[in-house]
Structures are given as structure tokens and as C-alpha cells.
Enzyme design. Structure first.
Site, PDB file in Angstrom:
ATOM      1  N   SER A 240       0.851  -1.184   0.000  1.00  0.00           N
ATOM      2  CA  SER A 240       0.000   0.000   0.000  1.00  0.00           C
ATOM      3  C   SER A 240       0.886   1.234   0.000  1.00  0.00           C
ATOM      4  O   SER A 240       2.094   1.158   0.243  1.00  0.00           O
ATOM      5  CB  SER A 240      -0.908  -0.017   1.238  1.00  0.00           C
ATOM      6  OG  SER A 240      -1.784   1.087   1.248  1.00  0.00           O
ATOM      7  N   CYS A 241       0.284   2.403  -0.295  1.00  0.00           N
ATOM      8  CA  CYS A 241       1.031   3.666  -0.268  1.00  0.00           C
ATOM      9  C   CYS A 241       0.006   4.793  -0.201  1.00  0.00           C
ATOM     10  O   CYS A 241      -1.033   4.646   0.441  1.00  0.00           O
ATOM     11  CB  CYS A 241       1.954   3.785  -1.483  1.00  0.00           C
ATOM     12  SG  CYS A 241       1.100   3.768  -3.079  1.00  0.00           S
ATOM     13  N   GLY A 242       0.256   5.899  -0.885  1.00  0.00           N
ATOM     14  CA  GLY A 242      -0.703   6.998  -0.884  1.00  0.00           C
ATOM     15  C   GLY A 242      -1.840   6.782  -1.861  1.00  0.00           C
ATOM     16  O   GLY A 242      -3.006   6.922  -1.509  1.00  0.00           O
ATOM     17  N   TRP A 269      -3.990   4.550   0.662  1.00  0.00           N
ATOM     18  CA  TRP A 269      -4.432   5.443   1.737  1.00  0.00           C
ATOM     19  C   TRP A 269      -5.434   6.492   1.264  1.00  0.00           C
ATOM     20  O   TRP A 269      -6.250   6.979   2.047  1.00  0.00           O
ATOM     21  CB  TRP A 269      -3.240   6.121   2.405  1.00  0.00           C
ATOM     22  CG  TRP A 269      -3.645   6.780   3.685  1.00  0.00           C
ATOM     23  CD1 TRP A 269      -3.767   8.108   3.937  1.00  0.00           C
ATOM     24  CD2 TRP A 269      -4.063   6.117   4.891  1.00  0.00           C
ATOM     25  NE1 TRP A 269      -4.218   8.321   5.226  1.00  0.00           N
ATOM     26  CE2 TRP A 269      -4.404   7.107   5.833  1.00  0.00           C
ATOM     27  CE3 TRP A 269      -4.168   4.776   5.264  1.00  0.00           C
ATOM     28  CZ2 TRP A 269      -4.838   6.813   7.118  1.00  0.00           C
ATOM     29  CZ3 TRP A 269      -4.602   4.470   6.538  1.00  0.00           C
ATOM     30  CH2 TRP A 269      -4.935   5.479   7.455  1.00  0.00           C
TER      31      TRP A 269
END
Length: 285
Positions: A240-242, A269
Site C-alpha cells: 500500500s502507499c498513498g 491510503w
């Protein structure tokens, strides 16, 4: 794993040696955060590696989603690749201007669509230019070629699947954002998002997988970075990330160390942090 692997990562030397191969297709997948106000298409048109096509990450996406650059349907992907002259039997090399930042997103999209013959250029356009190699401003010659898509469902996760994984602990959720964003001490760059991370997630900032010159670390360095971030490499991983861009740097790095049981949380996110009912944690992992 050897540096030059046409299914993961190739060097600038490798690309220079193969630049005139008839079945090589080069893709510029440069992308920047919206706040940077950079025109990636204009930059591509001004200077790119010879023969490169431009891949618009924001346009080649699911236009029905309110989330940024979500994976497109197989039909849209096939249509856009045909228009770019990219199809079955091509060896694809994808790069970005940062080194290794957004190119792995396009690498992951091709693999999501069942296309395995794609590699990221190690060090990207930055390294290519620093070495004094050729660039041009000419549009590529497009020759139509069909692409067969075999969608790989196991490579992408939605919010429901990630919520279940967070609750049950069957997967390790690994967050590629900077440590301060993961901990919730820095605000999110997108308005309206809460600060923090998915409960139970661990943090491996994507830059810890890279050398100072923007190339990817070797196998030992990658394993050390994952271990330092608290990743159990025996468990399957959801990256996952932004907004689903740098999570793909994690996916590429995992593939480089021979770990294939990984998936990307496409909404990342931007989705999780905007849903008030989703639990969050703050602080370091």
C-alpha cells in the site's frame, strides 16, 4: 538475481545495447504528485529516450472511480496499448524521470493484465541522461499490434479484502509512504484524508529500497530493507502507499528477491484514509 532481467529490471547498458531491437517497445511512465504542477506530457514531448511512447497513468485508468488512477478495465488497457503500438511479442522497458518512482506502477499494470515481458529501467531517465546517452523529441512510429490480456485477480486487492487481511493477519500489509506520513505526524498531501496507517501495517518507505543514485538496491540490500521494516518474508504481502503508485516499487522489489505472493491495494491510503468508518493507527510500526 542478475541485474538485467527482462521481466523485472534492466540497466541502462542493457537498454542501450537493445535500443534498435525491432520488438523492443520503450514507455515513458513519468508521473508527479498533483501539487508539483508539472506537465509530464509536455516534458516527454520535449525530451525522451529514442522511440519511447508516453503512458498517461491518470488517463489509462478506471474513469468510473472517484479515486485517482485506479487500474483500468482489460478492454481499456488493450485499446490504449494498441493505440500506442504495444502488443503481444514485444519486450517492454518502462522508465520515469525520477529514477524509480512511477515506472513500477506501469510494470505492475502490465503484469496485472498478464503481460510478463516488461522491465523497469534501473535509474530511469535521470541515469540515462547523466551517462550522456541519446534523447530525442520525435514522436514514435506507431505500428498496430494486438495484445491478449489475461487479468491476474490475485495481484490486486480492494478495501474489503484489505480490511479482512488487517483483521485476520493472513497477509502482511506493507506501507511504502514516508515514515512521518505512516506515523501520522505529517499531514497527507491530499485534502480530506486522515493521518495514520492501516492497523497492523508495517512501514517500508520506498526510498529505503533505492540507492542514492535512484537505482534499486541489490538482493541483499532489498532483503535488509524489508527486514528492517518488520516484514516477515514468509507471509504473503499486500503493498500500500498513498494512491497506488509507490506500492508498486515494493511489488517490484519483492519480485526481485524471488517473492511472488504479493498484491497491491489499489485504492491505498487515498481510499482508506477518506472512509470515516475505517480504523486507523498512528505512530511507528
Amino acid at each position: 538475481m542478475a541485474l538485467d532481467d527482462p521481466a523485472t529490471l534492466v540497466s541502462t547498458d542493457w537498454l542501450a545495447a537493445h535500443l534498435r531491437d525491432p520488438d523492443l517497445r520503450i514507455i515513458d511512465a513519468s508521473w508527479y504528485m498533483p501539487a508539483e504542477n508539472r506537465d509530464t506530457k509536455a516534458e516527454y514531448e520535449a525530451a525522451h529516450i529514442p522511440g519511447a511512447r508516453f503512458f498517461d497513468i491518470d488517463e489509462i485508468s478506471d474513469a468510473r472511480s472517484s479515486l485517482p488512477h485506479m487500474a483500468p478495465s482489460p478492454e481499456k488497457f488493450m485499446s490504449r496499448m494498441r493505440a500506442m503500438g504495444v502488443g503481444d511479442g514485444h519486450q517492454i522497458v518502462v522508465y520515469d524521470t525520477d529514477g524509480i518512482f512511477s515506472a513500477p506502477r506501469v510494470w505492475w499494470l502490465f503484469r496485472l493484465m498478464g503481460q510478463m515481458n516488461i522491465a523497469v529501467l534501473d535509474g530511469g531517465m535521470k541515469k540515462w541522461v547523466a551517462e550522456g546517452r541519446a534523447i530525442e523529441d520525435l514522436p514514435p512510429v506507431i505500428r498496430d499490434r494486438h495484445m491478449m490480456v489475461r487479468f491476474q485477480n490475485q495481484m490486486v486487492k480492494d478495501v474489503t479484502q484489505v480490511a479482512a487481511a488487517a483483521k485476520l493477519g493472513a497477509y502482511q500489509i506493507v506501507d511504502a509512504r514516508a515514515a512521518t506520513r505512516f506515523a501520522g505526524t505529517d499531514p497527507e498531501p491530499r485534502a480530506g484524508l486522515r493521518a495514520g496507517h492501516i492497523p497492523g501495517a508495517v512501514n517500508v518507505p520506498f526510498k529505503t529500497l533505492l540507492n542514492e543514485n535512484g537505482t534499486m538496491k541489490d538482493e541483499a540490500g532489498l532483503k535488509a530493507a524489508f527486514t528492517a521494516g518488520g516484514v516477515d518474508l514468509e507471509k504473503p504481502v499486500i503493498a500500500s502507499c498513498g494512491s497506488g503508485i509507490t506500492a508498486c516499487v515494493l511489488a517490484l522489489a519483492l519480485e526481485r528477491i524471488g517473492k511472488t505472493d504479493h498484491a497491491v491495494y489499489d485504492g491505498s491510503w487515498t481510499e482508506w484514509g477518506s472512509v470515516p468508518s475505517m480504523p486507523i493507527e498512528t505512530g511507528a510500526s
